[in-house]
Design a protein around this motif. Sequence first.
Motif, PDB file in Angstrom:
ATOM      1  N   MET A   1     -99.033 -32.022   7.679  1.00 23.30           N
ATOM      2  CA  MET A   1     -97.787 -31.793   7.990  1.00 23.30           C
ATOM      3  C   MET A   1     -97.050 -32.169   6.396  1.00 23.30           C
ATOM      4  O   MET A   1     -97.777 -32.754   5.665  1.00 23.30           O
ATOM      5  CB  MET A   1     -97.019 -32.762   8.755  1.00 23.30           C
ATOM      6  N   GLN A   2     -96.111 -31.296   6.340  1.00 20.44           N
ATOM      7  CA  GLN A   2     -95.504 -31.460   4.906  1.00 20.44           C
ATOM      8  C   GLN A   2     -93.955 -31.360   5.001  1.00 20.44           C
ATOM      9  O   GLN A   2     -93.495 -31.501   6.317  1.00 20.44           O
ATOM     10  CB  GLN A   2     -95.877 -29.800   4.151  1.00 20.44           C
ATOM     11  N   VAL A   3     -93.300 -31.779   3.897  1.00 18.79           N
ATOM     12  CA  VAL A   3     -91.881 -31.944   3.781  1.00 18.79           C
ATOM     13  C   VAL A   3     -91.342 -30.642   4.393  1.00 18.79           C
ATOM     14  O   VAL A   3     -92.020 -29.428   4.158  1.00 18.79           O
ATOM     15  CB  VAL A   3     -91.225 -32.218   2.415  1.00 18.79           C
ATOM     16  N   ASN A   4     -90.041 -30.751   5.127  1.00 17.25           N
ATOM     17  CA  ASN A   4     -89.358 -29.616   5.609  1.00 17.25           C
ATOM     18  C   ASN A   4     -90.152 -29.173   6.850  1.00 17.25           C
ATOM     19  O   ASN A   4     -89.566 -28.117   7.453  1.00 17.25           O
ATOM     20  CB  ASN A   4     -89.236 -28.376   4.632  1.00 17.25           C
ATOM     21  N   ASP A   5     -91.396 -29.479   7.136  1.00 20.71           N
ATOM     22  CA  ASP A   5     -91.748 -29.022   8.596  1.00 20.71           C
ATOM     23  C   ASP A   5     -91.152 -29.599   9.862  1.00 20.71           C
ATOM     24  O   ASP A   5     -90.642 -30.516   9.727  1.00 20.71           O
ATOM     25  CB  ASP A   5     -93.327 -29.498   8.878  1.00 20.71           C
ATOM     26  N   ASN A   6     -90.993 -28.707  10.629  1.00 21.79           N
ATOM     27  CA  ASN A   6     -90.414 -29.289  12.153  1.00 21.79           C
ATOM     28  C   ASN A   6     -91.538 -29.871  12.976  1.00 21.79           C
ATOM     29  O   ASN A   6     -92.671 -29.368  12.874  1.00 21.79           O
ATOM     30  CB  ASN A   6     -89.719 -27.885  12.943  1.00 21.79           C
ATOM     31  N   VAL A   7     -91.029 -30.910  13.371  1.00 17.10           N
ATOM     32  CA  VAL A   7     -91.953 -31.995  14.226  1.00 17.10           C
ATOM     33  C   VAL A   7     -91.341 -32.378  15.419  1.00 17.10           C
ATOM     34  O   VAL A   7     -90.045 -32.272  15.728  1.00 17.10           O
ATOM     35  CB  VAL A   7     -92.382 -33.086  13.266  1.00 17.10           C
ATOM     36  N   GLY A  19     -87.062 -32.831  15.174  1.00 18.93           N
ATOM     37  CA  GLY A  19     -86.623 -33.240  13.796  1.00 18.93           C
ATOM     38  C   GLY A  19     -87.404 -32.452  12.637  1.00 18.93           C
ATOM     39  O   GLY A  19     -88.198 -31.695  13.024  1.00 18.93           O
ATOM     40  N   THR A  20     -86.902 -32.767  11.391  1.00 22.47           N
ATOM     41  CA  THR A  20     -87.568 -32.254  10.317  1.00 22.47           C
ATOM     42  C   THR A  20     -87.992 -33.398   9.189  1.00 22.47           C
ATOM     43  O   THR A  20     -87.177 -34.069   9.114  1.00 22.47           O
ATOM     44  CB  THR A  20     -86.405 -31.459   9.608  1.00 22.47           C
ATOM     45  N   LEU A  34     -90.419 -39.860   6.923  1.00 19.59           N
ATOM     46  CA  LEU A  34     -89.134 -39.919   7.120  1.00 19.59           C
ATOM     47  C   LEU A  34     -88.453 -38.795   7.825  1.00 19.59           C
ATOM     48  O   LEU A  34     -88.626 -37.501   7.316  1.00 19.59           O
ATOM     49  CB  LEU A  34     -88.311 -40.085   5.628  1.00 19.59           C
ATOM     50  N   VAL A  35     -87.997 -38.711   8.834  1.00 17.86           N
ATOM     51  CA  VAL A  35     -87.589 -37.708   9.730  1.00 17.86           C
ATOM     52  C   VAL A  35     -85.955 -37.556  10.293  1.00 17.86           C
ATOM     53  O   VAL A  35     -85.470 -38.623  10.740  1.00 17.86           O
ATOM     54  CB  VAL A  35     -88.586 -37.691  11.072  1.00 17.86           C
ATOM     55  N   ARG A  59     -95.703 -35.504  15.382  1.00 13.29           N
ATOM     56  CA  ARG A  59     -96.840 -34.428  15.458  1.00 13.29           C
ATOM     57  C   ARG A  59     -96.243 -33.210  15.309  1.00 13.29           C
ATOM     58  O   ARG A  59     -95.098 -32.948  15.448  1.00 13.29           O
ATOM     59  CB  ARG A  59     -97.581 -34.495  16.880  1.00 13.29           C
ATOM     60  N   PRO A  60     -97.020 -32.114  14.643  1.00 12.76           N
ATOM     61  CA  PRO A  60     -96.352 -30.733  14.667  1.00 12.76           C
ATOM     62  C   PRO A  60     -95.732 -30.138  15.875  1.00 12.76           C
ATOM     63  O   PRO A  60     -96.137 -30.509  16.867  1.00 12.76           O
ATOM     64  CB  PRO A  60     -97.690 -29.924  14.418  1.00 12.76           C
ATOM     65  N   ILE A  61     -94.676 -29.521  15.888  1.00 12.50           N
ATOM     66  CA  ILE A  61     -93.964 -29.036  16.832  1.00 12.50           C
ATOM     67  C   ILE A  61     -94.832 -27.889  17.910  1.00 12.50           C
ATOM     68  O   ILE A  61     -94.727 -27.883  18.922  1.00 12.50           O
ATOM     69  CB  ILE A  61     -92.637 -28.215  16.632  1.00 12.50           C
ATOM     70  N   GLN A  62     -95.715 -27.260  17.220  1.00 10.32           N
ATOM     71  CA  GLN A  62     -96.618 -26.314  18.120  1.00 10.32           C
ATOM     72  C   GLN A  62     -97.323 -27.238  19.170  1.00 10.32           C
ATOM     73  O   GLN A  62     -97.806 -26.677  20.070  1.00 10.32           O
ATOM     74  CB  GLN A  62     -97.453 -25.469  17.309  1.00 10.32           C
TER      75      GLN A  62
END
Length: 64
Positions: A1-7, A19-20, A34-35, A59-62
């Motif tokens: 996961m990376q910064v700006n990913d939706n989780v 969140g992001t 930090l979300v 965790r990743p949103i998908q």
Amino acid sequence: MQVNDNVVVKTDGIDDREGTILLIEEFNEGIMYLVSLPEYPKGIWFFNEKEGGEGTFVRPIQQK
């Protein structure tokens, strides 16, 4: 996961929330994220343990 990913964030007693990622900090024991959540727009910290399982809160949103 990376910064700006939706989780998706898991918390006790509350449904999973979307969140992001704002910031990521790596440690020997795992990773802090930090979300930004609707009720915490400036972000709130969550810790994912390296071993995963019950210690995974972000965790990743998908994978929802």
